[in-house]
Design a protein around this motif. Structure first.
Motif, PDB file in Angstrom:
ATOM      1  N   MET A 198       0.651  -1.263  -0.129  1.00  0.00           N
ATOM      2  CA  MET A 198      -0.084   0.071   0.063  1.00  0.00           C
ATOM      3  C   MET A 198       0.911   1.164   0.117  1.00  0.00           C
ATOM      4  O   MET A 198       0.490   2.112  -0.608  1.00  0.00           O
ATOM      5  CB  MET A 198      -0.856   0.119   1.282  1.00  0.00           C
ATOM      6  CG  MET A 198      -2.053   1.044   1.222  1.00  0.00           C
ATOM      7  SD  MET A 198      -3.159   0.989   2.528  1.00  0.00           S
ATOM      8  CE  MET A 198      -4.212  -0.385   2.025  1.00  0.00           C
ATOM      9  N   LYS A 199       1.992   1.489   0.817  1.00  0.00           N
ATOM     10  CA  LYS A 199       2.819   2.355   0.821  1.00  0.00           C
ATOM     11  C   LYS A 199       3.616   2.619  -0.545  1.00  0.00           C
ATOM     12  O   LYS A 199       3.781   3.645  -1.108  1.00  0.00           O
ATOM     13  CB  LYS A 199       3.788   2.311   1.830  1.00  0.00           C
ATOM     14  CG  LYS A 199       3.371   2.547   3.289  1.00  0.00           C
ATOM     15  CD  LYS A 199       4.238   2.168   4.305  1.00  0.00           C
ATOM     16  CE  LYS A 199       5.548   3.196   4.328  1.00  0.00           C
ATOM     17  NZ  LYS A 199       6.526   2.779   5.362  1.00  0.00           N
ATOM     18  N   ARG A 200       3.754   1.660  -1.227  1.00  0.00           N
ATOM     19  CA  ARG A 200       4.500   1.479  -2.435  1.00  0.00           C
ATOM     20  C   ARG A 200       3.825   2.049  -3.428  1.00  0.00           C
ATOM     21  O   ARG A 200       4.008   3.092  -4.263  1.00  0.00           O
ATOM     22  CB  ARG A 200       5.302   0.308  -2.735  1.00  0.00           C
ATOM     23  CG  ARG A 200       6.038   0.235  -4.103  1.00  0.00           C
ATOM     24  CD  ARG A 200       6.017  -1.115  -4.542  1.00  0.00           C
ATOM     25  NE  ARG A 200       6.483  -2.267  -3.736  1.00  0.00           N
ATOM     26  CZ  ARG A 200       6.313  -3.419  -3.781  1.00  0.00           C
ATOM     27  NH1 ARG A 200       5.915  -3.811  -4.806  1.00  0.00           N
ATOM     28  NH2 ARG A 200       6.782  -4.298  -2.992  1.00  0.00           N
ATOM     29  N   ILE A 201       2.214   1.751  -3.451  1.00  0.00           N
ATOM     30  CA  ILE A 201       1.327   2.085  -4.429  1.00  0.00           C
ATOM     31  C   ILE A 201       1.404   3.813  -4.250  1.00  0.00           C
ATOM     32  O   ILE A 201       1.283   4.428  -5.200  1.00  0.00           O
ATOM     33  CB  ILE A 201       0.012   1.422  -4.283  1.00  0.00           C
ATOM     34  CG1 ILE A 201       0.126   0.202  -4.576  1.00  0.00           C
ATOM     35  CG2 ILE A 201      -0.885   2.231  -5.282  1.00  0.00           C
ATOM     36  CD1 ILE A 201      -1.002  -0.685  -4.503  1.00  0.00           C
ATOM     37  N   VAL A 202       1.067   4.331  -2.935  1.00  0.00           N
ATOM     38  CA  VAL A 202       1.003   5.883  -2.637  1.00  0.00           C
ATOM     39  C   VAL A 202       2.198   6.366  -3.053  1.00  0.00           C
ATOM     40  O   VAL A 202       2.232   7.597  -3.673  1.00  0.00           O
ATOM     41  CB  VAL A 202       0.646   5.798  -1.173  1.00  0.00           C
ATOM     42  CG1 VAL A 202       0.703   7.310  -0.771  1.00  0.00           C
ATOM     43  CG2 VAL A 202      -0.566   5.339  -0.884  1.00  0.00           C
ATOM     44  N   MET A 203       3.373   5.776  -2.765  1.00  0.00           N
ATOM     45  CA  MET A 203       4.753   6.618  -3.150  1.00  0.00           C
ATOM     46  C   MET A 203       4.740   6.665  -4.675  1.00  0.00           C
ATOM     47  O   MET A 203       5.204   7.621  -5.132  1.00  0.00           O
ATOM     48  CB  MET A 203       5.897   5.709  -2.535  1.00  0.00           C
ATOM     49  CG  MET A 203       6.102   6.074  -1.134  1.00  0.00           C
ATOM     50  SD  MET A 203       7.430   4.910  -0.480  1.00  0.00           S
ATOM     51  CE  MET A 203       8.790   5.793  -1.286  1.00  0.00           C
ATOM     52  N   ARG A 258      -4.251   8.016  -5.729  1.00  0.00           N
ATOM     53  CA  ARG A 258      -4.932   7.830  -6.829  1.00  0.00           C
ATOM     54  C   ARG A 258      -4.876   6.359  -7.323  1.00  0.00           C
ATOM     55  O   ARG A 258      -5.509   5.653  -7.850  1.00  0.00           O
ATOM     56  CB  ARG A 258      -4.996   8.866  -8.065  1.00  0.00           C
ATOM     57  CG  ARG A 258      -5.287  10.324  -7.836  1.00  0.00           C
ATOM     58  CD  ARG A 258      -5.043  10.990  -9.078  1.00  0.00           C
ATOM     59  NE  ARG A 258      -5.925  10.583 -10.217  1.00  0.00           N
ATOM     60  CZ  ARG A 258      -5.517  11.120 -11.479  1.00  0.00           C
ATOM     61  NH1 ARG A 258      -4.780  12.253 -11.663  1.00  0.00           N
ATOM     62  NH2 ARG A 258      -6.244  10.661 -12.458  1.00  0.00           N
ATOM     63  N   GLY A 259      -3.449   5.992  -7.017  1.00  0.00           N
ATOM     64  CA  GLY A 259      -3.043   4.673  -7.423  1.00  0.00           C
ATOM     65  C   GLY A 259      -3.978   3.494  -6.696  1.00  0.00           C
ATOM     66  O   GLY A 259      -3.891   2.509  -7.136  1.00  0.00           O
ATOM     67  N   LEU A 260      -4.561   3.860  -5.544  1.00  0.00           N
ATOM     68  CA  LEU A 260      -5.226   2.925  -4.771  1.00  0.00           C
ATOM     69  C   LEU A 260      -6.692   2.638  -5.443  1.00  0.00           C
ATOM     70  O   LEU A 260      -7.274   1.864  -5.126  1.00  0.00           O
ATOM     71  CB  LEU A 260      -5.349   3.320  -3.208  1.00  0.00           C
ATOM     72  CG  LEU A 260      -4.065   3.479  -2.539  1.00  0.00           C
ATOM     73  CD1 LEU A 260      -4.329   4.064  -1.164  1.00  0.00           C
ATOM     74  CD2 LEU A 260      -3.463   2.053  -2.059  1.00  0.00           C
TER      75      LEU A 260
END
Length: 362
Positions: A303-308, A313-315
């Motif tokens: 989840m942190k990697r997606i946000v970074m 919006r990536g979520l």
């Protein structure tokens, strides 16, 4: 004095009948076995209708970006996700013949013409081994818990479907989670009933009993909030529509529209958990396919990697495809289930009337 025992017997029979009717009312007028049959028929109906659309979607995706060896892709039969691993750049169960499709309708026509109608249900049998039992457990537990909270404990409120839905999903996920992991580990070969025992023994010998529930956390994070939101909105919408049209039981149209709407709402609100679960599921499948000993990334790290990488919006990537898949599946499942319950309820009422008539005659 001679008439008193007869009166007592009559009153006892009447009280017995009232108790039976109250018992039927407490379980929505049907037995748990009938609930299981209704949910099973709903699960089969959903799978048969939704699967062809996802098969076509995967074929179109593969045409744009061909799958390489060891690559995983997800397929959904309307009830659960199924992880597939490509071997030698393809998968025999999915790609019987190459094809160039211009669109969804063209893909449908070409697949049926060149590969047969059966190809539209590729990959369905293995998932039904788990999807149908999971759905039966989930829906039956929900109805039983809801009836228990409402009638046995005397609670009444909008939170009852929310609590019953979340609890039923936890139970279903806990029961099915070991089979889900076994299926993922053995995805490179066809899983049969005979192989199931040996796969379980190997998994336990390698990683211990708790390893069978390794995917429990991410699944619960996605499915439990979805179930709670879904059942809360479904019962609310259904009761409002029944009240509007002044009917006691939902029609097929009311069940279908309420199921689609509540499924869409739940899908939007739980999308971040679905994105993370999908990434983690594919990562696990590819690690197993390559027989890698690399440690699986945790849910929160993904989840942190997606946000970074993509921001918040990536979520919410893939919102429209998820809505197009979830809303119809929820609508078909719940309307089939409600229809099945209405069918059994009608049979039980007729049986009760015959029993009352016979007792009155005797």
């Amino acid at each position: 004095m001679a008439n008193v025992p007869a009166v007592d017997r009559r009153s006892t029979v009447d009280r017995s009948k009232m108790a039976v009717r109250q018992s039927d009312l407490n379980t929505n007028g049907i037995t748990p076995i009938q609930q299981m049959i209704a949910s099973c028929s709903g699960a089969l109906m959903t799978s048969l209708i939704v699967t062809p659309f996802d098969v076509i979607k995967i074929r179109l995706q593969a045409q744009r970006t061909p799958f390489y060896k060891g690559k995983c892709f997800l397929y959904c039969n309307g009830l659960m996700d199924h992880l597939c691993v490509c071997e030698n750049g393809s998968n025999a169960a999915w790609y019987k013949a190459p094809g160039q499709f211009k669109g969804t309708l063209d893909a449908f026509v070409q697949i049926v013409r060149n590969e047969g109608l059966k190809s539209l249900w590729s990959g369905l049998p293995p998932t039904l081994i788990m999807a149908v039992p999971a759905t039966v457990i989930y829906f039956t537990c929900y109805d039983q818990l809801r009836a228990f909270l409402k009638y046995k404990l005397g609670y009444d409120g909008a939170y009852i479907p929310l609590l019953a839905g979340a609890s039923a999903r936890v139970g279903a996920v806990t029961v099915i989670s070991p089979l889900e992991l076994i299926r993922t580990k053995s995805q490179s070969r066809k899983l049969t009933y005979r192989e199931l025992g040996s796969v379980v023994r190997i998994a336990i010998a390698q990683d211990g009993w708790l390893s069978l529930w390794r995917g429990w956390g991410p699944t619960v994070l996605r499915d439990v909030p979805f179930s709670a939101i879904y059942w809360f909105n479904y019962e609310l919408l259904k009761s409002q529509l029944c009240k509007k049209y002044n009917i006691s039981e939902p029609t097929l149209t009311i069940s279908f529209s309420s199921g689609a709407s509540s499924g869409a709402i739940a899908a939007v609100l739980t999308l971040p958990f679905d994105v993370v679960k999908t990434r983690r599921q594919i990562e696990l499948g590819e690690l197993n396919a390559m027989q890698s000993r690399k440690t699986l990334t945790s849910t929160w790290r993904i989840m942190k990697r997606i946000v970074m990488e993509s921001g918040f919006r990536g979520l919410f990537v893939g919102l429209l495809p998820r809505l197009m898949k979830v809303a119809p599946a929820c609508a078909i499942m719940i309307s089939s289930y409600e229809y099945g319950k209405s069918f059994f309820r009608k049979i039980n009422r007729e049986r009760e009337l015959k029993r009352d008539l016979q007792s009155d005659i005797s």
